[in-house]
Design an enzyme around this catalytic site. Structure first.
Site, mmCIF file in Angstrom:
data_model
loop_
_atom_site.group_PDB
_atom_site.id
_atom_site.type_symbol
_atom_site.label_atom_id
_atom_site.label_comp_id
_atom_site.label_asym_id
_atom_site.label_seq_id
_atom_site.Cartn_x
_atom_site.Cartn_y
_atom_site.Cartn_z
ATOM 1 N N ASP A 84 0.857 -1.191 0.000
ATOM 2 C CA ASP A 84 0.000 0.000 0.000
ATOM 3 C C ASP A 84 0.888 1.234 0.000
ATOM 4 O OD1 ASP A 84 -3.302 0.287 0.802
ATOM 5 O OD2 ASP A 84 -2.048 2.094 0.716
ATOM 6 N N THR A 135 -11.083 2.941 -7.654
ATOM 7 C CA THR A 135 -11.497 3.431 -8.978
ATOM 8 C C THR A 135 -12.744 4.299 -8.775
ATOM 9 O OG1 THR A 135 -12.597 1.276 -9.245
ATOM 10 C CG2 THR A 135 -10.569 1.615 -10.494
ATOM 11 N N THR A 170 -13.055 -2.341 -9.571
ATOM 12 C CA THR A 170 -14.189 -2.235 -10.497
ATOM 13 C C THR A 170 -13.828 -1.261 -11.626
ATOM 14 O OG1 THR A 170 -15.598 -2.541 -8.594
ATOM 15 C CG2 THR A 170 -16.660 -1.759 -10.585
ATOM 16 N N ARG A 195 -17.243 -9.211 -4.901
ATOM 17 C CA ARG A 195 -18.680 -8.924 -4.696
ATOM 18 C C ARG A 195 -19.048 -9.026 -3.238
ATOM 19 N NH1 ARG A 195 -19.879 -13.791 -8.519
ATOM 20 N NH2 ARG A 195 -21.597 -12.854 -9.620
ATOM 21 N N LYS A 241 -19.969 -7.526 -13.059
ATOM 22 C CA LYS A 241 -19.834 -6.776 -11.801
ATOM 23 C C LYS A 241 -20.696 -5.507 -11.828
ATOM 24 C CE LYS A 241 -18.303 -4.751 -8.141
ATOM 25 N NZ LYS A 241 -18.648 -5.177 -6.803
ATOM 26 N N HIS A 289 -46.254 -11.001 -3.707
ATOM 27 C CA HIS A 289 -46.386 -11.636 -5.017
ATOM 28 C C HIS A 289 -45.119 -12.464 -5.265
ATOM 29 C CE1 HIS A 289 -46.400 -12.103 -9.337
ATOM 30 N NE2 HIS A 289 -47.650 -11.674 -9.374
ATOM 31 N N ARG A 325 -43.358 -13.143 -7.759
ATOM 32 C CA ARG A 325 -42.339 -12.689 -8.716
ATOM 33 C C ARG A 325 -42.019 -11.201 -8.558
ATOM 34 N NH1 ARG A 325 -45.285 -16.473 -10.719
ATOM 35 N NH2 ARG A 325 -46.920 -15.135 -11.545
ATOM 36 N N CYS A 384 -19.845 1.227 -3.915
ATOM 37 C CA CYS A 384 -20.103 0.565 -5.208
ATOM 38 C C CYS A 384 -21.381 1.028 -5.906
ATOM 39 C CB CYS A 384 -20.175 -0.942 -4.989
ATOM 40 S SG CYS A 384 -18.605 -1.646 -4.481
ATOM 41 N N TYR A 418 -23.575 5.027 5.633
ATOM 42 C CA TYR A 418 -24.472 5.006 4.474
ATOM 43 C C TYR A 418 -25.612 4.001 4.634
ATOM 44 C CZ TYR A 418 -22.605 0.709 2.306
ATOM 45 O OH TYR A 418 -22.257 -0.588 2.038
ATOM 46 N N ARG A 439 -18.615 6.254 3.111
ATOM 47 C CA ARG A 439 -18.339 6.653 1.734
ATOM 48 C C ARG A 439 -19.635 6.869 0.958
ATOM 49 N NH1 ARG A 439 -13.849 2.361 0.033
ATOM 50 N NH2 ARG A 439 -15.308 0.982 1.075
HETATM 51 N N1 LIG Z 1 -15.313 -1.968 -0.678
HETATM 52 C C1 LIG Z 1 -16.080 -2.806 -1.301
HETATM 53 O O1 LIG Z 1 -17.017 -3.311 -0.724
HETATM 54 C C2 LIG Z 1 -15.815 -3.222 -2.755
HETATM 55 C C3 LIG Z 1 -16.537 -4.281 -3.265
HETATM 56 C C4 LIG Z 1 -16.295 -4.684 -4.565
HETATM 57 C C5 LIG Z 1 -15.350 -4.015 -5.342
HETATM 58 N N2 LIG Z 1 -14.664 -2.970 -4.825
HETATM 59 C C6 LIG Z 1 -13.670 -2.315 -5.694
HETATM 60 O O2 LIG Z 1 -12.367 -2.698 -5.240
HETATM 61 C C7 LIG Z 1 -11.460 -1.615 -5.436
HETATM 62 C C8 LIG Z 1 -10.803 -1.294 -4.112
HETATM 63 O O3 LIG Z 1 -11.810 -0.904 -3.198
HETATM 64 P P1 LIG Z 1 -11.559 -0.776 -1.635
HETATM 65 O O4 LIG Z 1 -12.889 -0.573 -1.034
HETATM 66 O O5 LIG Z 1 -10.707 -1.900 -1.167
HETATM 67 O O6 LIG Z 1 -10.702 0.585 -1.632
HETATM 68 P P2 LIG Z 1 -9.938 1.271 -0.391
HETATM 69 O O7 LIG Z 1 -9.955 2.717 -0.663
HETATM 70 O O8 LIG Z 1 -10.463 0.721 0.902
HETATM 71 O O9 LIG Z 1 -8.445 0.725 -0.530
HETATM 72 C C9 LIG Z 1 -7.621 0.960 -1.625
HETATM 73 C C10 LIG Z 1 -6.185 1.049 -1.145
HETATM 74 O O10 LIG Z 1 -5.333 1.135 -2.293
HETATM 75 C C11 LIG Z 1 -4.211 1.925 -1.930
HETATM 76 N N3 LIG Z 1 -3.503 2.324 -3.165
HETATM 77 C C12 LIG Z 1 -3.812 3.301 -4.044
HETATM 78 N N4 LIG Z 1 -2.925 3.297 -5.071
HETATM 79 C C13 LIG Z 1 -2.045 2.305 -4.816
HETATM 80 C C14 LIG Z 1 -0.894 1.791 -5.494
HETATM 81 N N5 LIG Z 1 -0.462 2.305 -6.659
HETATM 82 N N6 LIG Z 1 -0.220 0.763 -4.945
HETATM 83 C C15 LIG Z 1 -0.616 0.234 -3.775
HETATM 84 N N7 LIG Z 1 -1.693 0.671 -3.072
HETATM 85 C C16 LIG Z 1 -2.400 1.675 -3.599
HETATM 86 C C17 LIG Z 1 -4.807 3.047 -1.100
HETATM 87 O O11 LIG Z 1 -3.833 3.660 -0.298
HETATM 88 C C18 LIG Z 1 -5.879 2.286 -0.283
HETATM 89 O O12 LIG Z 1 -5.394 1.883 0.977
HETATM 90 C C19 LIG Z 1 -12.280 -0.465 -6.021
HETATM 91 O O13 LIG Z 1 -12.207 -0.487 -7.419
HETATM 92 C C20 LIG Z 1 -13.696 -0.802 -5.596
HETATM 93 O O14 LIG Z 1 -14.655 -0.244 -6.471
HETATM 94 C C21 LIG Z 1 -14.865 -2.577 -3.536
#
Ligand SMILES: NC(=O)c1ccc[n+]([C@@H]2O[C@H](COP(=O)([O-])OP(=O)(O)OC[C@H]3O[C@@H](n4cnc5c(N)ncnc54)[C@H](O)[C@@H]3O)[C@@H](O)[C@H]2O)c1
Length: 407
Positions: free
Chosen positions: A30, A80, A115, A142, A194, A232, A234, A248, A300, A308
């Site tokens: 990280d 993302t 994502t 997911r 997704k 219902h 369905r 998400c 949320y 978030r």
């Molecule tokens: N949180 C969820 O429930 C969930 C579910 C499904 C998919 N996702 C997807 O998964 C991805 C990550 O989500 P998250 O909730 O874990 O995010 P998050 O913000 O909790 O964690 C992401 C981490 O990545 C680190 N980071 C950023 N750039 C980096 C790099 N170049 N090298 C190393 N670390 C780096 C950040 O410091 C952060 O700690 C997103 O695309 C999100 O849409 C999240």
């Protein structure tokens, strides 16, 4: 297998820890050193995460670092978000790819879990494969925040390889800990799957929210109507609410909208859901036109600490702009943009209590004591969790989102 996991957030950390306790050598990367310190202190709200991460670290199978290393497999779990024009901000993903480039060797496998809009994995592969003979797959996550570890193990997964060999290699990575089914497909389909899952929920919630608005106008209780309609066999309408939050659902549908002019319903559904915080504020304005508002629940949704994209932020900001005095309380959330008060301080001299998150703690509040703390006995429930008759018995006027029949 040596695996480098980039991004140790909600998704990356449990994934890295699960791979490590299943005998892989994992480097968890990280770029945020504060996050690495937090992980070392094992300070997590998520059930079971502490024991799994601590086992992984103690066995030396999980190593933490702020930069990648040579590995057989790279798994990318970086953020993302959407930018201001509602398009996917791929800058973190692109940076993560740049970070691993110096270590990439022929036959390495890159898995993207972040994502992304459909086609992203193919585009990145096209660039990378000019220099190295790599494998690549898109494997969406997911899981449900609050229940991540169990879902990580038990949920089915979709594995979208850039080619068949990539899918098979990626399947081998997840097989070590996933008990759900692993479905193989191509990368673009996996990306779309997704987005479709979250869009399905967003559109369904938008329908519930539109029903709530209509029911307010027609003086019908939307919750009662939805409950009866759902009998219902369905029909399965989700619940209305003060807006859609989380990482998400309010974000992912836009990744489809940016890629296709055909995405009309999806865009309107987003707009309906985004309009809900203002709808709640307008309802508040009709109940009290000035004074002290007590907000209960800034997460949320209920029983999570995640703020978030929480609709609470928009609602608080709008109320402050209108000149209300606002105090917030949340039993789960530690940090919010505005000060969080304890329940007593939050409710003292209140003119209107507004329940925004359906935390368990709010279902059985001490009504009598609250009646003695507040200045005016008004409560607005946006989640249909209070026993209105009970509150009314103690002299409160009760209001419910999606119900024109106010007390
Ligand atoms: N949180 C969820 O429930 C969930 C579910 C499904 C998919 N996702 C997807 O998964 C991805 C990550 O989500 P998250 O909730 O874990 O995010 P998050 O913000 O909790 O964690 C992401 C981490 O990545 C680190 N980071 C950023 N750039 C980096 C790099 N170049 N090298 C190393 N670390 C780096 C950040 O410091 C952060 O700690 C997103 O695309 C999100 O849409 C999240």
């Amino acid at each position: 297998m040596k695996i480098c996991v980039l991004g140790l957030g909600y998704i990356g950390l449990p994934t890295a820890a699960m791979l490590a306790i299943h005998n892989n050598d994992v480097v968890g990367v990280d770029i945020n050193n504060e996050r690495l310190e937090e992980i070392k202190k094992l300070d997590f709200a998520e059930v079971d995460l502490k024991s799994v991460v601590s086992a992984a670290l103690n066995s030396n199978k999980l190593k933490l670092s702020n930069k990648p290393e040579k590995a057989d497999v790279y798994i990318i779990c970086v953020p993302t978000p959407i930018d201001e024009s509602k398009r996917c901000d791929l800058s973190y993903l692109k940076k993560a790819i740049e970070d691993i480039k110096p270590y990439l060797e022929d036959d390495n496998l890159i898995i993207i879990e972040s994502t992304v809009p459909p086609g992203t994995t193919e585009e990145i592969y096209k660039e990378l494969s000019k220099e190295k003979n790599i494998f690549m797959a898109y494997c969406p996550e997911r899981v449900l925040p609050g229940n991540i570890l169990r879902e990580l193990i038990e949920n089915d997964r979709v594995i979208g390889g850039i080619n068949r060999e990539s899918s098979i290699l990626a399947k081998k990575v997840y097989e070590c800990f996933v008990k759900g089914k692993l479905y193989l497909t191509d990368a673009k389909t996996a990306e779309m799957v997704k987005l479709m899952e979250n869009t399905y929920r967003d559109v369904n919630i938008a329908l519930a929210n539109e029903f709530a608005k209509i029911c307010e106008e027609l003086k019908i209780n939307v919750w009662e109507a939805i409950k009866l309609a759902n009998n219902h066999p369905r029909v399965n309408i989700l619940n209305p609410g003060p807006g859609v939050g989380g990482h998400c659902i309010p974000v992912d549908p836009w990744f489809i909208v940016e890629k296709s002019k055909e995405a009309k319903l999806i865009k309107v559904a987003r707009e309906v859901n985004d309009s809900m915080p203002l709808f709640v504020v307008n309802k508040i304005k009709k109940i009290v036109d000035n004074g002290n508002i007590s907000i209960l629940g800034v997460a949320y949704k209920g029983n999570v600490d995640d703020i978030r994209e929480s609709p609470a932020l928009k609602i608080v900001e709008e109320l402050l702009n209108l000149g209300y005095s606002v105090k917030c309380h949340d039993p789960k959330v530690k940090k919010f943009k505005y000060k969080l008060y304890n329940l007593r301080e939050c409710l003292k001299d209140s003119d209107l209590i507004v329940i925004l998150a359906d935390h368990e703690e709010y279902k059985n509040l001490p009504i009598k004591e609250i009646g003695e703390l507040v200045r005016s006995k008004n409560i607005l429930d946006t989640r249909n969790i209070i026993d209105r008759e009970e509150w009314e018995r103690f002299g409160f006027k009760t209001y419910l989102l999606g119900d024109g029949n106010e007390a």
